[in-house]
Design a protein around this motif. Structure first.
Motif, short mmCIF file in Angstrom:
data_model
loop_
_atom_site.label_atom_id
_atom_site.label_comp_id
_atom_site.label_asym_id
_atom_site.label_seq_id
_atom_site.Cartn_x
_atom_site.Cartn_y
_atom_site.Cartn_z
N GLU A 15 0.81 -1.22 0.00
CA GLU A 15 0.00 0.00 0.00
C GLU A 15 0.84 1.27 0.00
OE1 GLU A 15 -2.54 -0.53 3.39
OE2 GLU A 15 -3.84 -1.95 2.33
N GLY A 16 2.18 1.11 0.01
CA GLY A 16 3.07 2.27 0.02
C GLY A 16 3.03 3.02 1.34
N ALA A 17 2.75 2.30 2.43
CA ALA A 17 2.56 2.95 3.73
C ALA A 17 3.71 2.73 4.70
CB ALA A 17 1.26 2.44 4.35
N LEU A 18 4.80 2.14 4.26
CA LEU A 18 5.94 1.94 5.17
C LEU A 18 6.80 3.19 5.25
CD1 LEU A 18 7.34 -1.61 4.28
CD2 LEU A 18 6.04 -0.95 6.30
N PRO A 19 7.29 3.50 6.44
CA PRO A 19 8.28 4.58 6.54
C PRO A 19 9.52 4.20 5.73
CG PRO A 19 7.50 3.90 8.72
CD PRO A 19 6.96 2.92 7.73
N ASP A 20 10.27 5.19 5.29
CA ASP A 20 11.42 4.94 4.41
C ASP A 20 12.39 3.92 4.97
OD1 ASP A 20 10.44 6.70 2.54
OD2 ASP A 20 11.70 8.36 3.18
N ASP A 21 12.73 4.00 6.26
CA ASP A 21 13.71 3.07 6.83
C ASP A 21 13.16 1.64 6.86
OD1 ASP A 21 11.91 3.90 8.86
OD2 ASP A 21 13.33 3.32 10.42
N ALA A 22 11.90 1.48 7.19
CA ALA A 22 11.29 0.15 7.21
C ALA A 22 11.20 -0.41 5.80
CB ALA A 22 9.91 0.19 7.85
N GLU A 23 10.88 0.44 4.83
CA GLU A 23 10.80 -0.01 3.44
C GLU A 23 12.17 -0.47 2.95
OE1 GLU A 23 9.44 1.50 -0.99
OE2 GLU A 23 8.91 2.71 0.75
N TRP A 24 13.21 0.24 3.33
CA TRP A 24 14.57 -0.14 2.93
C TRP A 24 14.90 -1.53 3.47
CZ3 TRP A 24 19.18 -1.32 5.34
CH2 TRP A 24 20.30 -1.35 4.52
N HIS A 25 14.61 -1.78 4.75
CA HIS A 25 14.87 -3.09 5.36
C HIS A 25 14.01 -4.17 4.70
CE1 HIS A 25 17.67 -1.86 8.43
NE2 HIS A 25 16.84 -0.88 8.80
N PHE A 26 12.78 -3.83 4.38
CA PHE A 26 11.87 -4.77 3.72
C PHE A 26 12.43 -5.19 2.37
CE2 PHE A 26 8.20 -5.95 1.20
CZ PHE A 26 7.39 -6.64 2.09
N ILE A 27 12.83 -4.23 1.57
CA ILE A 27 13.37 -4.51 0.23
C ILE A 27 14.69 -5.27 0.33
CG2 ILE A 27 14.33 -3.42 -1.85
CD1 ILE A 27 12.14 -1.24 -1.45
N GLU A 28 15.51 -4.91 1.30
CA GLU A 28 16.78 -5.62 1.50
C GLU A 28 16.50 -7.09 1.81
OE1 GLU A 28 20.80 -4.53 3.79
OE2 GLU A 28 19.07 -4.77 5.11
N HIS A 29 15.54 -7.35 2.69
CA HIS A 29 15.20 -8.73 3.04
C HIS A 29 14.63 -9.45 1.82
CE1 HIS A 29 13.99 -12.10 5.60
NE2 HIS A 29 12.88 -12.13 4.84
N LEU A 30 13.79 -8.78 1.08
CA LEU A 30 13.17 -9.36 -0.12
C LEU A 30 14.25 -9.81 -1.11
CD1 LEU A 30 10.46 -9.88 -1.57
CD2 LEU A 30 10.64 -7.58 -2.49
N ALA A 31 15.30 -9.04 -1.24
CA ALA A 31 16.38 -9.37 -2.18
C ALA A 31 17.16 -10.60 -1.74
CB ALA A 31 17.32 -8.18 -2.32
N GLU A 32 17.13 -10.91 -0.45
CA GLU A 32 17.93 -12.00 0.09
C GLU A 32 17.13 -13.27 0.39
OE1 GLU A 32 19.68 -10.29 3.56
OE2 GLU A 32 20.95 -8.92 2.41
N CYS A 33 15.81 -13.19 0.41
CA CYS A 33 15.01 -14.31 0.88
C CYS A 33 13.99 -14.74 -0.18
CB CYS A 33 14.28 -13.93 2.18
SG CYS A 33 13.32 -15.28 2.88
N GLY A 34 14.28 -15.86 -0.82
CA GLY A 34 13.39 -16.38 -1.85
C GLY A 34 12.02 -16.76 -1.31
N GLY A 35 11.96 -17.25 -0.09
CA GLY A 35 10.68 -17.61 0.51
C GLY A 35 9.77 -16.41 0.67
N CYS A 36 10.30 -15.31 1.12
CA CYS A 36 9.50 -14.09 1.28
C CYS A 36 9.15 -13.49 -0.07
CB CYS A 36 10.22 -13.09 2.17
SG CYS A 36 10.17 -13.57 3.92
N GLU A 37 10.03 -13.64 -1.04
CA GLU A 37 9.71 -13.17 -2.39
C GLU A 37 8.51 -13.93 -2.94
OE1 GLU A 37 11.87 -12.46 -6.70
OE2 GLU A 37 12.87 -13.69 -5.20
N ARG A 38 8.50 -15.26 -2.75
CA ARG A 38 7.35 -16.06 -3.19
C ARG A 38 6.09 -15.68 -2.42
NH1 ARG A 38 11.49 -19.60 -3.30
NH2 ARG A 38 11.03 -20.52 -1.27
N ASN A 39 6.25 -15.44 -1.12
CA ASN A 39 5.10 -15.04 -0.30
C ASN A 39 4.50 -13.73 -0.80
OD1 ASN A 39 4.21 -13.32 2.31
ND2 ASN A 39 3.62 -15.47 2.52
N LEU A 40 5.33 -12.76 -1.10
CA LEU A 40 4.85 -11.47 -1.60
C LEU A 40 4.16 -11.64 -2.95
CD1 LEU A 40 4.71 -8.47 -0.88
CD2 LEU A 40 6.83 -8.15 -2.16
#
Length: 76
Positions: A15-40
Motif C-alpha cells: 500500500e506504500g505505507a511503510l516509513p522509508d527506513d522500514a521499506e529499505w529493510h523490507f526490500i533488502e530482506h526481499l532481495a535475500e530471501c526467496g521464501g519471502c519473495e514467493r510469499n509477496l
C-alpha cells in the motif's frame, strides 16, 4: 529483518505505507530471501484474483470455504 516481520509488513509495503527506513529493510530482506519473495508474489496474486470476485460470481459454498480458509490460516 526476520521473515515473521516481513510478513507483518507486507500489506503496508504493497500500500506504500511503510516509513522509508522500514521499506529499505523490507526490500533488502526481499532481495535475500526467496521464501519471502514467493510469499509477496502470492499476496499480489491473491489481491489480483479476489479483486475480480463479486458476491454473485461465486457460490455460497465457495464463499464459506474461502472465509474459513482465511480465518483458520494461523491455526495450521
Amino acid at each position: 529483518m526476520a521473515c515473521v516481520d516481513f510478513v507483518e509488513l507486507a500489506t503496508d509495503f504493497l500500500e506504500g505505507a511503510l516509513p522509508d527506513d522500514a521499506e529499505w529493510h523490507f526490500i533488502e530482506h526481499l532481495a535475500e530471501c526467496g521464501g519471502c519473495e514467493r510469499n509477496l508474489d502470492q499476496i499480489r496474486q491473491t489481491i489480483a484474483t479476489t479483486g475480480e470476485l463479486t458476491p454473485s460470481s461465486i457460490s455460497s459454498d465457495a464463499r464459506a470455504q474461502l472465509l474459513t480458509a482465511f480465518r483458520d490460516w494461523q491455526r495450521q
